[in-house]
Design a protein around this motif. Structure first.
Motif, PDB file in Angstrom:
ATOM      1  N   ARG A  91       2.348  -6.474   3.746  1.00  0.00           N
ATOM      2  CA  ARG A  91       1.034  -5.611   3.584  1.00  0.00           C
ATOM      3  C   ARG A  91       2.292  -4.181   3.649  1.00  0.00           C
ATOM      4  O   ARG A  91       2.197  -4.397   5.086  1.00  0.00           O
ATOM      5  CB  ARG A  91       0.518  -6.231   4.084  1.00  0.00           C
ATOM      6  CG  ARG A  91      -1.344  -5.004   3.504  1.00  0.00           C
ATOM      7  CD  ARG A  91      -2.776  -5.523   4.024  1.00  0.00           C
ATOM      8  NE  ARG A  91      -2.777  -7.128   3.446  1.00  0.00           N
ATOM      9  CZ  ARG A  91      -3.696  -7.540   3.062  1.00  0.00           C
ATOM     10  NH1 ARG A  91      -4.895  -7.338   3.905  1.00  0.00           N
ATOM     11  NH2 ARG A  91      -4.165  -8.743   2.558  1.00  0.00           N
ATOM     12  N   LEU A  92       1.898  -3.385   2.702  1.00  0.00           N
ATOM     13  CA  LEU A  92       2.132  -2.288   3.135  1.00  0.00           C
ATOM     14  C   LEU A  92       1.406  -1.362   3.215  1.00  0.00           C
ATOM     15  O   LEU A  92       0.002  -1.437   2.291  1.00  0.00           O
ATOM     16  CB  LEU A  92       3.325  -1.710   1.791  1.00  0.00           C
ATOM     17  CG  LEU A  92       3.878  -0.243   1.608  1.00  0.00           C
ATOM     18  CD1 LEU A  92       5.037   0.100   2.631  1.00  0.00           C
ATOM     19  CD2 LEU A  92       4.751  -0.118   0.502  1.00  0.00           C
ATOM     20  N   ILE A 172      12.990  -3.268   2.722  1.00  0.00           N
ATOM     21  CA  ILE A 172      12.459  -2.119   2.813  1.00  0.00           C
ATOM     22  C   ILE A 172      13.445  -1.400   1.954  1.00  0.00           C
ATOM     23  O   ILE A 172      13.457  -0.620   1.320  1.00  0.00           O
ATOM     24  CB  ILE A 172      12.317  -2.037   3.813  1.00  0.00           C
ATOM     25  CG1 ILE A 172      10.703  -3.137   4.236  1.00  0.00           C
ATOM     26  CG2 ILE A 172      12.158  -0.290   3.981  1.00  0.00           C
ATOM     27  CD1 ILE A 172      10.419  -2.928   5.660  1.00  0.00           C
ATOM     28  N   LYS A 173      15.441  -1.833   2.462  1.00  0.00           N
ATOM     29  CA  LYS A 173      16.436  -1.082   2.280  1.00  0.00           C
ATOM     30  C   LYS A 173      16.125  -1.031   0.606  1.00  0.00           C
ATOM     31  O   LYS A 173      16.673   0.195   0.082  1.00  0.00           O
ATOM     32  CB  LYS A 173      17.450  -1.367   2.734  1.00  0.00           C
ATOM     33  CG  LYS A 173      19.022  -1.689   2.024  1.00  0.00           C
ATOM     34  CD  LYS A 173      20.105  -2.126   2.650  1.00  0.00           C
ATOM     35  CE  LYS A 173      21.538  -2.092   1.712  1.00  0.00           C
ATOM     36  NZ  LYS A 173      22.056  -3.396   2.647  1.00  0.00           N
ATOM     37  N   LYS A 174      15.695  -2.346   0.470  1.00  0.00           N
ATOM     38  CA  LYS A 174      16.235  -2.401  -1.408  1.00  0.00           C
ATOM     39  C   LYS A 174      15.383  -2.034  -2.546  1.00  0.00           C
ATOM     40  O   LYS A 174      14.969  -1.537  -3.484  1.00  0.00           O
ATOM     41  CB  LYS A 174      17.072  -3.273  -1.800  1.00  0.00           C
ATOM     42  CG  LYS A 174      18.109  -4.157  -1.265  1.00  0.00           C
ATOM     43  CD  LYS A 174      18.720  -5.684  -1.232  1.00  0.00           C
ATOM     44  CE  LYS A 174      20.265  -5.970  -1.027  1.00  0.00           C
ATOM     45  NZ  LYS A 174      20.093  -7.477  -0.582  1.00  0.00           N
ATOM     46  N   SER A 175      13.738  -1.675  -1.762  1.00  0.00           N
ATOM     47  CA  SER A 175      12.643  -1.689  -2.664  1.00  0.00           C
ATOM     48  C   SER A 175      12.534  -0.302  -3.557  1.00  0.00           C
ATOM     49  O   SER A 175      13.092   0.842  -2.969  1.00  0.00           O
ATOM     50  CB  SER A 175      11.606  -1.805  -1.691  1.00  0.00           C
ATOM     51  OG  SER A 175      10.405  -1.348  -2.185  1.00  0.00           O
ATOM     52  N   ASP A 176      12.122  -1.028  -4.146  1.00  0.00           N
ATOM     53  CA  ASP A 176      11.861   0.872  -5.325  1.00  0.00           C
ATOM     54  C   ASP A 176      10.282   0.658  -5.975  1.00  0.00           C
ATOM     55  O   ASP A 176      10.171   1.585  -6.601  1.00  0.00           O
ATOM     56  CB  ASP A 176      12.528  -0.080  -6.793  1.00  0.00           C
ATOM     57  CG  ASP A 176      12.749  -1.223  -8.074  1.00  0.00           C
ATOM     58  OD1 ASP A 176      11.602  -1.910  -6.827  1.00  0.00           O
ATOM     59  OD2 ASP A 176      12.583  -2.091  -8.465  1.00  0.00           O
ATOM     60  N   ASP A 177       9.983   0.083  -4.632  1.00  0.00           N
ATOM     61  CA  ASP A 177       8.417   0.350  -4.907  1.00  0.00           C
ATOM     62  C   ASP A 177       8.400   1.342  -4.591  1.00  0.00           C
ATOM     63  O   ASP A 177       8.643   2.943  -3.894  1.00  0.00           O
ATOM     64  CB  ASP A 177       7.794  -0.333  -3.534  1.00  0.00           C
ATOM     65  CG  ASP A 177       6.252  -0.061  -3.637  1.00  0.00           C
ATOM     66  OD1 ASP A 177       5.518  -1.040  -4.139  1.00  0.00           O
ATOM     67  OD2 ASP A 177       6.219   0.366  -2.892  1.00  0.00           O
TER      68      ASP A 177
END
Length: 358
Positions: A91-92, A172-177
């Motif tokens: 959950r962000l 988190i490192k790779k996220s494109d969110d």
């Protein structure tokens, strides 16, 4: 274990301060409490003959994410998958003020990766108490909060939770969110957790110290261990003194460790007792990396002596440690009592500011 006590504590906080007993009276009252006779029943579980457990249905409150940036929501939040094969997700949270009226601020915010508690055997990211805690923390710290799920024991014994906690950092490192890209300062990341989540943050930190270059551009600046879950085969002084504690009694933590540690090891394993064998070599790496560690506890927590011992070990390994032990707090106090959160977040905010990159 927090959900069994949330409502009781909330009722207690409605009393006026004049009716609250002094710390001395509280200690006396605790010493007179009835021992927990069935730790599995306390955990709302049944132990099966084959050693597995059945988690019984309960009325523990869960809540959905809050994507609506209304003034009533301290933070906007949403749920995102991490690993479909493991059914892990996160959950962000982003402070509502950062997205109000659709305006995207150019200011990048520090990131707090928060692991929930539950003795590695229970609880979830979407429990109401954890959701509210993370929402208020995102607002008060003006930070992005990422709260990852992890697989529970005994179905998935340690180090499964540590692996999932580390995998969340990769996500988190790779996220494109869009929320991550627009708001997160990946050069200012802090690992935090409550109870078992504090243990998880500590062990994920140790593992991450060995792979700093692999996590780039994500950079960890510190660990925040909130009432961390540690223990050993031999009872410490606070466990003996507070053996009848009703929030986190040692007889219940015994069961949690039995269910979560690898099969065939005892409580003096490094996962539960970081002080064995003069501590981990990776602690020295944390010191060299310049990470700071904040250890938060309460004098009425049976684990408080272990928490102090771990802080002492880290200092011995030349890690800069900030200790905050509150005399009137039991285990997970700020999770169960919302009135205590503001002061906690002020302290954590100061720690984050002092530990962040220039």
């Amino acid at each position: 274990m927090f959900e069994f006590l949330t409502y009781k504590v909330q009722k207690h906080t409605l009393k006026s301060k004049k009716t609250e007993p002094s710390q001395k009276k509280r200690r006396k009252k605790m010493s007179e409490q009835t021992p927990i006779s069935d730790p599995y029943a306390y955990l709302n579980m049944v132990k099966n003959p084959d050693g597995s457990i059945t988690r019984l249905p309960s009325n523990r409150p869960c809540t959905a994410a809050t994507p609506d940036p209304s003034p009533q929501n301290p933070a906007v939040s949403k749920d995102l998958p991490v690993n479909h094969s493991k059914s892990t997700w996160l959950r962000l949270y982003v402070p509502t003020s950062a997205v109000t009226d659709g305006v995207v601020s150019s200011q990048k915010l520090p990131v707090v990766v928060y692991y929930h508690g539950g003795g590695f055997v229970m609880c979830s990211v979407d429990f109401l108490c954890f959701h509210e805690f993370c929402s208020e923390m995102a607002r008060d710290l003006n930070a992005i909060v990422v709260s990852p799920s992890y697989r529970l024991a005994p179905e998935h014994r340690l180090p499964a939770a540590y692996e999932d906690g580390t995998e969340a950092l990769e996500w988190i490192k790779k996220s494109d969110d869009e929320w991550i890209k627009s708001h997160a300062d990946l050069s200012n990341v802090f690992l935090m957790g409550t109870s078992a989540g504090g243990n998880l943050a500590y062990n994920v930190g140790l593992r991450s110290a060995d792979s700093v270059s692999d996590l780039s551009p994500l950079q960890i600046r510190g660990l925040i261990l909130h009432h961390p879950f540690f223990g050993a085969k031999e009872r410490c002084g606070s466990e003996i003194r507070l053996e009848n504690d009703q929030i986190c009694p040692p007889v219940v933590t015994d069961v949690m460790w039995d269910l979560s540690l690898p099969v065939g090891v005892d409580r003096d394993h490094e996962y539960s007792n970081p002080t064995v064998g003069d501590g981990s070599e990776n602690l020295e790496k944390i010191g060299r990396l310049g990470w700071k560690v904040m250890v938060i506890g309460g004098e009425l927590d049976p684990m408080v002596d272990w928490q102090r011992d771990v802080a002492k070990l880290m200092k011995k390994k030349r890690v800069e440690v900030v200790e905050q032990f509150n005399g009137d707090d039991g285990h997970g106090a700020e999770i169960m009592d919302p009135s205590k959160r503001k002061a906690l977040f002020v302290s954590i905010g100061s720690f984050v500011s002092s530990s962040s990159a220039p």
